[in-house]
Motif scaffolding. Structure first.
Motif, mmCIF file in Angstrom:
data_model
loop_
_atom_site.group_PDB
_atom_site.id
_atom_site.type_symbol
_atom_site.label_atom_id
_atom_site.label_comp_id
_atom_site.label_asym_id
_atom_site.label_seq_id
_atom_site.Cartn_x
_atom_site.Cartn_y
_atom_site.Cartn_z
ATOM 1 N N GLY A 101 8.439 -3.135 -7.633
ATOM 2 C CA GLY A 101 8.670 -2.437 -8.891
ATOM 3 C C GLY A 101 7.728 -2.863 -9.997
ATOM 4 O O GLY A 101 7.963 -2.580 -11.173
ATOM 5 N N ILE A 102 6.638 -3.542 -9.629
ATOM 6 C CA ILE A 102 5.682 -4.060 -10.615
ATOM 7 C C ILE A 102 4.356 -3.313 -10.444
ATOM 8 O O ILE A 102 3.876 -3.160 -9.313
ATOM 9 C CB ILE A 102 5.450 -5.571 -10.406
ATOM 10 C CG1 ILE A 102 6.759 -6.339 -10.565
ATOM 11 C CG2 ILE A 102 4.407 -6.100 -11.387
ATOM 12 C CD1 ILE A 102 6.652 -7.814 -10.156
ATOM 13 N N PRO A 103 3.738 -2.847 -11.541
ATOM 14 C CA PRO A 103 2.412 -2.223 -11.420
ATOM 15 C C PRO A 103 1.469 -3.130 -10.632
ATOM 16 O O PRO A 103 1.444 -4.348 -10.845
ATOM 17 C CB PRO A 103 1.956 -2.064 -12.869
ATOM 18 C CG PRO A 103 3.232 -1.989 -13.649
ATOM 19 C CD PRO A 103 4.200 -2.902 -12.946
ATOM 20 N N THR A 104 0.729 -2.536 -9.718
ATOM 21 C CA THR A 104 -0.119 -3.316 -8.821
ATOM 22 C C THR A 104 -1.568 -2.845 -8.917
ATOM 23 O O THR A 104 -1.844 -1.656 -8.784
ATOM 24 C CB THR A 104 0.386 -3.196 -7.368
ATOM 25 O OG1 THR A 104 1.726 -3.724 -7.296
ATOM 26 C CG2 THR A 104 -0.507 -3.960 -6.410
ATOM 27 N N VAL A 105 -2.456 -3.796 -9.166
ATOM 28 C CA VAL A 105 -3.885 -3.521 -9.192
ATOM 29 C C VAL A 105 -4.466 -3.992 -7.862
ATOM 30 O O VAL A 105 -4.221 -5.121 -7.431
ATOM 31 C CB VAL A 105 -4.593 -4.249 -10.356
ATOM 32 C CG1 VAL A 105 -6.051 -3.806 -10.447
ATOM 33 C CG2 VAL A 105 -3.872 -4.006 -11.670
ATOM 34 N N ALA A 106 -5.224 -3.113 -7.208
ATOM 35 C CA ALA A 106 -5.792 -3.440 -5.896
ATOM 36 C C ALA A 106 -7.151 -2.768 -5.752
ATOM 37 O O ALA A 106 -7.597 -2.047 -6.637
ATOM 38 C CB ALA A 106 -4.839 -2.996 -4.788
ATOM 39 N N ASP A 107 -7.807 -3.022 -4.620
ATOM 40 C CA ASP A 107 -9.105 -2.424 -4.319
ATOM 41 C C ASP A 107 -10.140 -2.811 -5.372
ATOM 42 O O ASP A 107 -10.827 -1.981 -5.958
ATOM 43 C CB ASP A 107 -8.966 -0.898 -4.222
ATOM 44 C CG ASP A 107 -10.195 -0.218 -3.644
ATOM 45 O OD1 ASP A 107 -10.983 -0.905 -2.966
ATOM 46 O OD2 ASP A 107 -10.379 0.980 -3.887
ATOM 47 N N PHE A 108 -10.263 -4.119 -5.605
ATOM 48 C CA PHE A 108 -11.134 -4.620 -6.665
ATOM 49 C C PHE A 108 -12.623 -4.477 -6.361
ATOM 50 O O PHE A 108 -13.435 -4.391 -7.277
ATOM 51 C CB PHE A 108 -10.837 -6.106 -6.915
ATOM 52 C CG PHE A 108 -9.558 -6.358 -7.660
ATOM 53 C CD1 PHE A 108 -9.525 -6.356 -9.048
ATOM 54 C CD2 PHE A 108 -8.374 -6.605 -6.978
ATOM 55 C CE1 PHE A 108 -8.356 -6.595 -9.742
ATOM 56 C CE2 PHE A 108 -7.191 -6.855 -7.654
ATOM 57 C CZ PHE A 108 -7.174 -6.844 -9.045
ATOM 58 N N ARG A 109 -13.005 -4.482 -5.102
ATOM 59 C CA ARG A 109 -14.422 -4.661 -4.772
ATOM 60 C C ARG A 109 -15.235 -3.374 -4.799
ATOM 61 O O ARG A 109 -16.427 -3.383 -5.062
ATOM 62 C CB ARG A 109 -14.544 -5.335 -3.399
ATOM 63 C CG ARG A 109 -13.894 -6.723 -3.400
ATOM 64 C CD ARG A 109 -14.288 -7.548 -2.201
ATOM 65 N NE ARG A 109 -13.593 -8.831 -2.200
ATOM 66 C CZ ARG A 109 -13.978 -9.904 -2.869
ATOM 67 N NH1 ARG A 109 -15.067 -9.843 -3.619
ATOM 68 N NH2 ARG A 109 -13.280 -11.028 -2.819
#
Length: 369
Positions: free
Chosen positions: A127-135
């Protein structure tokens, strides 16, 4: 007391591919404050499947299933850290998930970097905003997509009166050069294998996933001809920016050299691989008369590796990042919590001088509850 906007969770699984570090961090003060940590291990079978995928031995079905399974474990790690902290999901601004790299090919005809660990699952379970795919944004801007940690190292480890090098020894080793002179530029790159070949050879020969404290390596001797042969690989003489992974430095790569040195014993090979890690790090350190090295990552717990590194770097001192206020095991996870903060606040997370990108970029995609 930190406000909700200061609280982030960083999730990191590196090139050792042994499990997921979760760090719940407050960025309210001048230094990151660890509020809770948790490690979720992959288990032998899953780790072997991930390693196989990194060596191009997985079909699309296998990659899809791994993406789902790893995503579940990343979510589990985040939930465990949250529970240990006593905080609620609504108090955390975002999760920064590195994912599990299974392929990193920044110099191919069509550059890419592939991380598994579906962020949709993470946001759904937490239930927390997730930041991914940084590269991939850095790659799209003609960068290497790695390393990304030097921006974090610069923010929290640089000192105006001291030349520092942050040395991360994971499966792959990388350095961040933080010059004390503000007129000089922060640099960072992958030096080559850290623990990757040591772990692979140990697993192949003994069935153990790693050489505890480097004991097996300490029983062997450096096979100089083999070491010279390994050092002839073109990667080590490439100028930065550069980055690499287990798709290159793996057991298959090693065995192409071992075929030319049939007299090398198992322990001698292990000791030679340790020397390869030490040599490729020390030979690529920046020139500085007053450099201080601070190490982090799993390699700091290999006593033989650290002893040989200190010998090779003398008189330059080698410490661990604990002395700078951040525990060596958690630097990378905290870095991805910070990168998530950069993204949520619409600030660049890369350093163009490090990755070779055409400019600073806001990294990653945000997945909302």
């Amino acid at each position: 007391m930190a406000s909700a906007s200061d609280l982030y969770i960083g999730l990191m699984s590196g090139t050792s591919m042994d499990g997921i570090d979760a760090a719940l961090v407050s960025f309210a003060g001048s230094q990151p404050e660890l509020l809770a940590t948790h490690t979720t291990h992959y288990g032998t079978t899953l780790r072997q499947r991930i390693i196989a995928a990194s060596q191009n031995k997985a079909n699309p079905d296998e990659l899809g299933e791994l993406d789902h399974q790893i995503g579940q474990l990343f979510a589990q790690a985040a939930c465990a850290a949250l529970e240990l902290s006593g905080l609620t999901a609504s108090q955390v601004t975002a999760i920064g998930s590195h994912g599990q790299t299974v392929r990193h090919q920044p110099r191919s005809a069509h550059p890419f970097s592939m991380q598994l660990g579906d962020p949709n699952i993470i946001v759904e379970r937490t239930g927390i905003p997730t930041v991914a795919d940084f590269r991939r944004r850095d790659l799209a801007a003609h960068g290497e997509g790695a390393p990304l940690a030097p921006a974090f190292h610069q923010a929290f480890f640089a000192h105006p009166d001291e030349d520092r090098c942050i040395l991360n020894i994971g499966g792959i080793a990388n350095i961040s050069w933080l010059p004390g002179n503000s007129g000089q530029t922060t640099l960072g790159f992958d030096t080559g294998p850290g623990n990757a070949l040591l772990d692979a050879w140990c697993q192949d020969q003994t069935g153990k996933p790693f050489d505890q404290n480097g004991r097996w390596a300490s029983e062997g001797r450096i096979h100089q001809d083999l070491l010279n042969d390994l050092l002839s690989d073109a990667y080590f003489s490439l100028p930065p920016p550069k980055s690499t992974g287990k798709e290159k430095f793996n057991l298959q790569w090693l065995k192409t050299f071992l075929n030319r040195h049939p007299d090398a014993t198992g322990a001698d090979i292990q000791r030679t691989l340790l020397e390869l890690t030490v040599t490729t790090i020390t030979h690529q350190l920046p020139e500085s008369g007053s450099l201080k090295i601070f190490a982090c990552g799993g390699g700091v717990y290999n006593d033989e590796l650290m002893n040989q590194l200190r010998r090779a770097c003398a008189p330059c001192p080698v410490s661990i990042t604990d002395e700078l206020g951040i525990h060596a095991q958690w630097v990378e996870a905290i870095a991805f919590a910070w990168l998530a903060q950069q993204t949520m606040e619409k600030r660049p997370g890369n350093l163009p001088d490090v990755t070779g990108a055409s400019g600073g970029r806001i990294l990653g995609g945000v997945y909302w509850p």
